[in-house]
Scaffold this active site. Structure first.
Site, PDB file in Angstrom:
ATOM      1  N   GLY A  78       0.782  -1.227   0.000  1.00 17.89           N
ATOM      2  CA  GLY A  78       0.000   0.000   0.000  1.00 17.89           C
ATOM      3  C   GLY A  78       0.811   1.274   0.000  1.00 17.89           C
ATOM      4  O   GLY A  78       0.259   2.366   0.153  1.00 17.89           O
TER       5      GLY A  78
ATOM      6  N   ARG B 187       2.310  -1.691  -6.116  1.00 16.69           N
ATOM      7  CA  ARG B 187       2.336  -0.433  -6.858  1.00 16.69           C
ATOM      8  C   ARG B 187       3.681   0.280  -6.752  1.00 16.69           C
ATOM      9  O   ARG B 187       4.200   0.789  -7.747  1.00 16.69           O
ATOM     10  CB  ARG B 187       1.235   0.477  -6.277  1.00 16.69           C
ATOM     11  CG  ARG B 187       1.035   1.781  -6.996  1.00 16.69           C
ATOM     12  CD  ARG B 187       0.092   2.701  -6.193  1.00 16.69           C
ATOM     13  NE  ARG B 187      -1.046   1.978  -5.666  1.00 16.69           N
ATOM     14  CZ  ARG B 187      -2.162   1.757  -6.328  1.00 16.69           C
ATOM     15  NH1 ARG B 187      -2.318   2.238  -7.535  1.00 16.69           N
ATOM     16  NH2 ARG B 187      -3.151   1.075  -5.776  1.00 16.69           N
TER      17      ARG B 187
ATOM     18  N   CYS C 182     -16.131   1.821 -26.475  1.00 16.77           N
ATOM     19  CA  CYS C 182     -17.514   2.297 -26.538  1.00 16.77           C
ATOM     20  C   CYS C 182     -18.145   2.475 -25.171  1.00 16.77           C
ATOM     21  O   CYS C 182     -19.033   1.721 -24.775  1.00 16.77           O
ATOM     22  CB  CYS C 182     -18.336   1.373 -27.414  1.00 16.77           C
ATOM     23  SG  CYS C 182     -18.123   1.795 -29.128  1.00 16.77           S
ATOM     24  N   GLU C 183     -17.663   3.461 -24.449  1.00 16.52           N
ATOM     25  CA  GLU C 183     -18.186   3.853 -23.143  1.00 16.52           C
ATOM     26  C   GLU C 183     -17.927   5.337 -23.006  1.00 16.52           C
ATOM     27  O   GLU C 183     -16.788   5.779 -23.217  1.00 16.52           O
ATOM     28  CB  GLU C 183     -17.404   3.165 -22.003  1.00 16.52           C
ATOM     29  CG  GLU C 183     -17.642   1.692 -21.817  1.00 16.52           C
ATOM     30  CD  GLU C 183     -18.932   1.399 -21.067  1.00 16.52           C
ATOM     31  OE1 GLU C 183     -19.375   2.272 -20.281  1.00 16.52           O
ATOM     32  OE2 GLU C 183     -19.486   0.324 -21.281  1.00 16.52           O
TER      33      GLU C 183
ATOM     34  N   TYR D  96      -1.247  -2.159 -12.061  1.00 10.10           N
ATOM     35  CA  TYR D  96      -2.689  -2.303 -12.268  1.00 10.10           C
ATOM     36  C   TYR D  96      -3.160  -1.716 -13.601  1.00 10.10           C
ATOM     37  O   TYR D  96      -4.266  -1.200 -13.703  1.00 10.10           O
ATOM     38  CB  TYR D  96      -3.469  -1.691 -11.090  1.00 10.10           C
ATOM     39  CG  TYR D  96      -2.996  -2.228  -9.755  1.00 10.10           C
ATOM     40  CD1 TYR D  96      -3.261  -3.544  -9.389  1.00 10.10           C
ATOM     41  CD2 TYR D  96      -2.238  -1.446  -8.885  1.00 10.10           C
ATOM     42  CE1 TYR D  96      -2.793  -4.064  -8.183  1.00 10.10           C
ATOM     43  CE2 TYR D  96      -1.763  -1.949  -7.682  1.00 10.10           C
ATOM     44  CZ  TYR D  96      -2.045  -3.261  -7.344  1.00 10.10           C
ATOM     45  OH  TYR D  96      -1.575  -3.771  -6.158  1.00 10.10           O
TER      46      TYR D  96
HETATM   47  C1  PLP Z   1      -3.010  -5.454  -3.297  1.00  5.27           C
HETATM   48  C2  PLP Z   1      -2.274  -5.987  -2.141  1.00  5.27           C
HETATM   49  C3  PLP Z   1      -0.938  -5.637  -1.943  1.00  5.27           C
HETATM   50  C4  PLP Z   1      -0.210  -4.636  -2.782  1.00  5.27           C
HETATM   51  O1  PLP Z   1      -0.764  -3.389  -2.651  1.00  5.27           O
HETATM   52  P1  PLP Z   1      -0.029  -2.115  -3.333  1.00  5.27           P
HETATM   53  O2  PLP Z   1      -0.947  -0.998  -3.043  1.00  5.27           O
HETATM   54  O3  PLP Z   1       0.055  -2.411  -4.787  1.00  5.27           O
HETATM   55  O4  PLP Z   1       1.295  -1.992  -2.704  1.00  5.27           O
HETATM   56  C5  PLP Z   1      -0.269  -6.235  -0.890  1.00  5.27           C
HETATM   57  N1  PLP Z   1      -0.888  -7.122  -0.082  1.00  5.27           N
HETATM   58  C6  PLP Z   1      -2.169  -7.477  -0.257  1.00  5.27           C
HETATM   59  C7  PLP Z   1      -2.775  -8.461   0.642  1.00  5.27           C
HETATM   60  C8  PLP Z   1      -2.905  -6.927  -1.283  1.00  5.27           C
HETATM   61  O5  PLP Z   1      -4.181  -7.258  -1.431  1.00  5.27           O
END
Ligand code: PLP
Length: 441
Positions: A248, A293, A361-362, A390
């Site tokens: 995250g 990410r 087409c949206e 993503y």
């Molecule tokens: C999606 C996810 C991640 C990675 O999240 P990022 O925001 O891409 O770093 C890590 N652990 C779990 C369990 C996830 O679902």
């Protein structure tokens, strides 16, 4: 557009990534094209690994492969001493095909199928992140049949809300993922697991959300998990060897996004673990994290060719590219924002404000609203930055478009890592029932 990693403007006034002119890339590989700055991906991996090395704790940095899971990326992650998270048999297959060491693969997901569990046990993966009671018992039973003991972490929801977009936040109590810490379900899961002969309990896992720009959420999660660990140790005589604090970590998509250096997140996490476990006289656990990410996001750039335009006087000017929500659904899904520039006229001053539309087409197939660009012409190359995470992973064949190719660029060299799809990839699995063939004769 902010220039990430090795991106720069070259003497021809073109965008250059990894030492390769973007216009050359489009000539060689076509558009839309995903371009990855390999050096930047490797740099991000190293930032995490080196920050943990500095902490003195035992650790694993697991790349959350769902962000961008292709064989070359799995290979790169292995080379950078990363572990790997997978959430499906397809991701597991990709990792194994790439030769990723199975014992560093962790399997996530809130509804793992029996086939997926069997495949993962047979591959001897490193760890399952158990999400719910049904999975726990299924896993124990299948492991028993296979005469194996499987290592498990328990996904818990610590009730910490990360400040982020509502739809991509998973840390609250009301989540489809994991066992709740607050209502006792996490404790019950550990209690039940302790009695199961074929699971080896490593510890717990928490993932509080995505695109997080502060350390407080991680600190709070570490605190709550530590309190839980102490409680479990006292009540069940179980000592956690691993604490996984998920991913995250935020990245800079646009101005105003202010991610911290990756080392700052890591230090906050390792400090919080040292404090909270240390003060409870608890043996310091191994710390795992799962960046997705932040490993690949800002290393990706998508190159498009500009086609038609539509000017509505007094309203706005739409500029259409040869891709859209089929290669980047995030603006449509999350109102995600991106920056972009003309890769072939990178030094020219902005002259107009346009909105970048996809070709699907949206009406919602818009990539960027109100972007400053030089006066655009058909055939210009639009580069959208920060599309590494993503994007390819969420790409679709909507409108039966062929998904784009992916190239890695580094030190002036471009390597194709995913081929552009063919018409056969799009329609090759289609079947016309015999009776329809007969009817039309
Ligand atoms: C999606 C996810 C991640 C990675 O999240 P990022 O925001 O891409 O770093 C890590 N652990 C779990 C369990 C996830 O679902």
């Amino acid at each position: 557009m902010y220039l990430h990693g090795t991106s720069k403007i070259n003497d021809q006034g073109h965008l250059e990534i990894g030492g390769v002119d973007a216009t050359k890339l489009t000539q060689e590989f076509g558009t839309p094209l995903y371009v990855f700055d390999e050096a930047l991906v490797r740099q991000r991996c190293r930032e995490f690994v080196e920050a943990f090395q500095a902490s003195g704790l035992k650790f694993q940095v697991a790349y959350a492969s769902k962000a961008f899971c292709v064989m070359a990326m799995c290979r790169l992650a292995a080379e950078e001493n990363m572990s790997l998270d997978v959430v499906s048999d397809g991701e597991l297959y990709t990792a194994l095909q790439a030769g990723f060491p199975a014992d560093r693969i962790h399997f996530h997901g809130n509804n793992k199928t029996i086939e997926e569990i069997e495949m993962a046990i047979d591959a001897k993966i490193g760890c399952f992140v158990v999400d719910n009671f049904a999975e726990l018992h299924t896993l124990n039973a299948i492991a028993g049949e296979k005469r194996q003991k499987v290592k498990v972490l328990f996904r818990v929801t610590p009730g910490v809300e990360a400040h982020t977009h509502e739809f991509i936040s998973t840390g609250q109590t009301d989540s489809k993922f994991g066992f709740d810490l607050g209502n006792g379900s996490a404790f019950r899961a550990l209690e039940e697991a302790k009695a199961l002969p074929n699971v080896d309990i490593l510890g717990v896992h928490s993932h509080i959300g995505s695109q997080i720009f502060e350390v407080d959420g991680f600190r709070m999660a570490a605190e709550r998990v530590a309190a839980f660990a102490v409680h479990v140790r006292k009540e069940l005589d179980l000592t956690f060897r691993v604490i996984n604090l998920g991913g995250g970590f935020g990245i800079r998509y646009i101005e105003g996004h202010t991610p911290l250096p990756m080392a700052t997140y890591v230090k906050a996490i390792t400090d919080a673990i040292k404090e909270n476990f240390g003060s409870n006289d608890y043996p310091l656990p191994e710390i795992w994290i799962e960046p997705g990410r932040s490993i690949v996001g800002d290393a990706g750039t998508t190159l498009y060719t500009i086609g038609s335009t539509k000017e509505i006087p007094g309203v706005r000017k739409y500029v259409a590219v040869d891709g859209g929500m089929s290669d980047n659904p995030r603006p449509a899904l999350y109102d995600a924002q991106y920056e972009a520039m003309l890769a072939n006229r990178a030094t020219e001053q902005p002259e107009e404000v346009v909105s970048i539309a996809g070709k699907l087409c949206e009406s919602g197939d818009m990539l960027i609203w109100d972007l400053n660009l030089p006066k655009v012409q058909t055939g210009d190359i639009l580069a959208v930055s920060c599309t590494g995470a993503y994007n390819y992973a969420m790409a679709s064949n909507y409108n039966r478009v062929r998904r784009p190719a992916v190239v890695f660029v580094k030190d002036g060299q471009a390597d194709l890592v995913v081929k552009r799809e063919t018409f056969d990839n799009v329609a090759g699995n289609d079947l016309i029932p015999e009776r329809m063939k007969q009817a039309s004769k």
